[in-house]
Design a protein around this motif. Structure first.
Motif, PDB file in Angstrom:
ATOM      1  N   ILE A  40      -1.427  11.692  10.306  1.00 49.73           N
ATOM      2  CA  ILE A  40      -1.971  10.551   9.565  1.00 49.73           C
ATOM      3  C   ILE A  40      -1.147  10.344   8.301  1.00 49.73           C
ATOM      4  O   ILE A  40      -0.946  11.279   7.530  1.00 49.73           O
ATOM      5  CB  ILE A  40      -3.437  10.796   9.130  1.00 49.73           C
ATOM      6  N   LEU A  41      -0.710   9.102   8.085  1.00 46.68           N
ATOM      7  CA  LEU A  41      -0.120   8.723   6.809  1.00 46.68           C
ATOM      8  C   LEU A  41      -1.211   7.963   6.064  1.00 46.68           C
ATOM      9  O   LEU A  41      -1.731   6.960   6.564  1.00 46.68           O
ATOM     10  CB  LEU A  41       1.114   7.847   7.017  1.00 46.68           C
ATOM     11  N   VAL A  42      -1.594   8.446   4.917  1.00 46.91           N
ATOM     12  CA  VAL A  42      -2.710   7.908   4.146  1.00 46.91           C
ATOM     13  C   VAL A  42      -2.166   6.902   3.133  1.00 46.91           C
ATOM     14  O   VAL A  42      -1.236   7.220   2.393  1.00 46.91           O
ATOM     15  CB  VAL A  42      -3.459   9.040   3.404  1.00 46.91           C
ATOM     16  N   THR A  43      -2.762   5.707   3.083  1.00 46.55           N
ATOM     17  CA  THR A  43      -2.354   4.702   2.093  1.00 46.55           C
ATOM     18  C   THR A  43      -3.314   4.714   0.901  1.00 46.55           C
ATOM     19  O   THR A  43      -4.406   5.279   0.976  1.00 46.55           O
ATOM     20  CB  THR A  43      -2.324   3.273   2.680  1.00 46.55           C
TER      21      THR A  43
ATOM     22  N   ILE B 250      -7.425   3.212   5.363  1.00 47.85           N
ATOM     23  CA  ILE B 250      -6.330   2.474   5.983  1.00 47.85           C
ATOM     24  C   ILE B 250      -5.188   3.464   6.146  1.00 47.85           C
ATOM     25  O   ILE B 250      -4.500   3.814   5.191  1.00 47.85           O
ATOM     26  CB  ILE B 250      -5.926   1.228   5.172  1.00 47.85           C
ATOM     27  N   PHE B 251      -5.047   3.939   7.377  1.00 44.53           N
ATOM     28  CA  PHE B 251      -4.075   4.958   7.736  1.00 44.53           C
ATOM     29  C   PHE B 251      -2.983   4.354   8.615  1.00 44.53           C
ATOM     30  O   PHE B 251      -3.163   3.298   9.221  1.00 44.53           O
ATOM     31  CB  PHE B 251      -4.739   6.068   8.558  1.00 44.53           C
ATOM     32  N   LEU B 252      -1.889   5.083   8.757  1.00 46.21           N
ATOM     33  CA  LEU B 252      -0.911   4.875   9.815  1.00 46.21           C
ATOM     34  C   LEU B 252      -1.109   6.071  10.728  1.00 46.21           C
ATOM     35  O   LEU B 252      -1.093   7.227  10.256  1.00 46.21           O
ATOM     36  CB  LEU B 252       0.516   4.840   9.269  1.00 46.21           C
TER      37      LEU B 252
ATOM     38  N   ALA C 166      10.213   8.424   2.212  1.00 40.90           N
ATOM     39  CA  ALA C 166      10.640   8.916   0.907  1.00 40.90           C
ATOM     40  C   ALA C 166       9.494   8.729  -0.076  1.00 40.90           C
ATOM     41  O   ALA C 166       8.588   7.926   0.153  1.00 40.90           O
ATOM     42  CB  ALA C 166      11.870   8.145   0.434  1.00 40.90           C
ATOM     43  N   GLU C 167       9.550   9.457  -1.167  1.00 41.15           N
ATOM     44  CA  GLU C 167       8.554   9.288  -2.208  1.00 41.15           C
ATOM     45  C   GLU C 167       8.586   7.834  -2.671  1.00 41.15           C
ATOM     46  O   GLU C 167       9.655   7.256  -2.871  1.00 41.15           O
ATOM     47  CB  GLU C 167       8.862  10.211  -3.379  1.00 41.15           C
ATOM     48  N   GLY C 168       7.428   7.217  -2.773  1.00 40.79           N
ATOM     49  CA  GLY C 168       7.344   5.815  -3.173  1.00 40.79           C
ATOM     50  C   GLY C 168       7.351   4.834  -2.018  1.00 40.79           C
ATOM     51  O   GLY C 168       7.281   3.630  -2.240  1.00 40.79           O
ATOM     52  N   SER C 169       7.440   5.326  -0.781  1.00 37.15           N
ATOM     53  CA  SER C 169       7.385   4.415   0.372  1.00 37.15           C
ATOM     54  C   SER C 169       6.044   3.699   0.394  1.00 37.15           C
ATOM     55  O   SER C 169       5.010   4.274   0.044  1.00 37.15           O
ATOM     56  CB  SER C 169       7.577   5.181   1.685  1.00 37.15           C
TER      57      SER C 169
ATOM     58  N   HIS D 177       0.839  -1.189   0.000  1.00 37.58           N
ATOM     59  CA  HIS D 177       0.000   0.000   0.000  1.00 37.58           C
ATOM     60  C   HIS D 177       0.883   1.250   0.000  1.00 37.58           C
ATOM     61  O   HIS D 177       1.557   1.529   1.000  1.00 37.58           O
ATOM     62  CB  HIS D 177      -0.916   0.010   1.225  1.00 37.58           C
ATOM     63  N   GLU D 178       0.868   1.976  -1.096  1.00 38.83           N
ATOM     64  CA  GLU D 178       1.691   3.177  -1.191  1.00 38.83           C
ATOM     65  C   GLU D 178       1.199   4.247  -0.216  1.00 38.83           C
ATOM     66  O   GLU D 178      -0.008   4.417  -0.023  1.00 38.83           O
ATOM     67  CB  GLU D 178       1.659   3.719  -2.621  1.00 38.83           C
ATOM     68  N   ILE D 179       2.143   4.948   0.381  1.00 37.44           N
ATOM     69  CA  ILE D 179       1.804   6.103   1.218  1.00 37.44           C
ATOM     70  C   ILE D 179       1.566   7.263   0.253  1.00 37.44           C
ATOM     71  O   ILE D 179       2.486   7.730  -0.416  1.00 37.44           O
ATOM     72  CB  ILE D 179       2.936   6.451   2.210  1.00 37.44           C
ATOM     73  N   VAL D 180       0.307   7.716   0.166  1.00 37.78           N
ATOM     74  CA  VAL D 180      -0.059   8.729  -0.828  1.00 37.78           C
ATOM     75  C   VAL D 180      -0.329  10.102  -0.222  1.00 37.78           C
ATOM     76  O   VAL D 180      -0.576  11.057  -0.955  1.00 37.78           O
ATOM     77  CB  VAL D 180      -1.284   8.274  -1.660  1.00 37.78           C
ATOM     78  N   GLY D 181      -0.298  10.190   1.098  1.00 43.64           N
ATOM     79  CA  GLY D 181      -0.552  11.479   1.721  1.00 43.64           C
ATOM     80  C   GLY D 181      -0.127  11.497   3.166  1.00 43.64           C
ATOM     81  O   GLY D 181       0.040  10.444   3.804  1.00 43.64           O
TER      82      GLY D 181
END
Length: 171
Positions: free
Chosen positions: A109-112, A127-129, A158-161, A45-49
């Motif tokens: 919040i890290l958004v997936t 689905i957040f962190l 990093a971008e793409g995590s 699941h990419e971190i998108v936000g």
């Protein structure tokens, strides 16, 4: 997998050479995630936000792509609504989760990209962190951490995590 992946393991989250304590969904880990099941979905699941409370966190300590949570920001969790699994604004009549909470759980919040941006109705939302309520206390499907660990993760992304939840962990 790449070096910037956050990998969920039975012992915690492995990221950048650290093993970080975390909790996940009360419904276990599932390959067949559904809305309301309390499960954390398997997959990459990419971190998108990244969202944060500007009244509680100094945005200068976060990556430039972090965005403040405004008082009217919500997340739609109504599977039958066109905005399902999207950030929306109050007033909003359909079922939703408030992002600006009284407790500190969503201060950061890290958004997936789980079931996003083109959400399949009923496949699960948000689905957040985020920060945990208490150590070892499960979530509604997200992955949660101690505040200091979540902030460390946010500063080192990093971008793409991606959040990687291996199928081998599925219950």
């Amino acid at each position: 997998m790449n070096a910037q992946d956050l990998i969920l393991t039975p012992a915690g989250l492995r990221f950048r050479g650290r093993l970080i304590p975390c909790t996940h969904g009360r419904g276990g880990i599932r390959a067949d995630k559904r809305e309301g099941d309390g499960a954390t979905p398997t997959g990459r699941h990419e971190i998108v936000g990244m969202l944060y409370r500007p009244d509680r966190i100094d945005g200068a300590t976060l990556p430039r792509w972090a965005r403040p949570i405004r008082p009217f920001d919500l997340w739609c969790d109504a599977p039958d609504h066109p905005d399902y699994n999207q950030m929306v604004s109050a007033p909003f009549a359909a079922s939703h989760e408030r992002l600006r909470r009284a407790d500190p759980m969503y201060d950061l919040i890290l958004v997936t990209d789980w079931n996003w941006p083109d959400a399949l109705p009923g496949a699960g939302s948000a689905i957040f962190l985020h920060q945990w309520r208490a150590p070892c206390r499960p979530t509604a499907g997200c992955v949660a951490f101690a505040r200091r660990d979540l902030h460390w993760i946010a500063r080192h992304l990093a971008e793409g995590s991606r959040l990687v939840v291996p199928e081998a962990l599925a219950s």
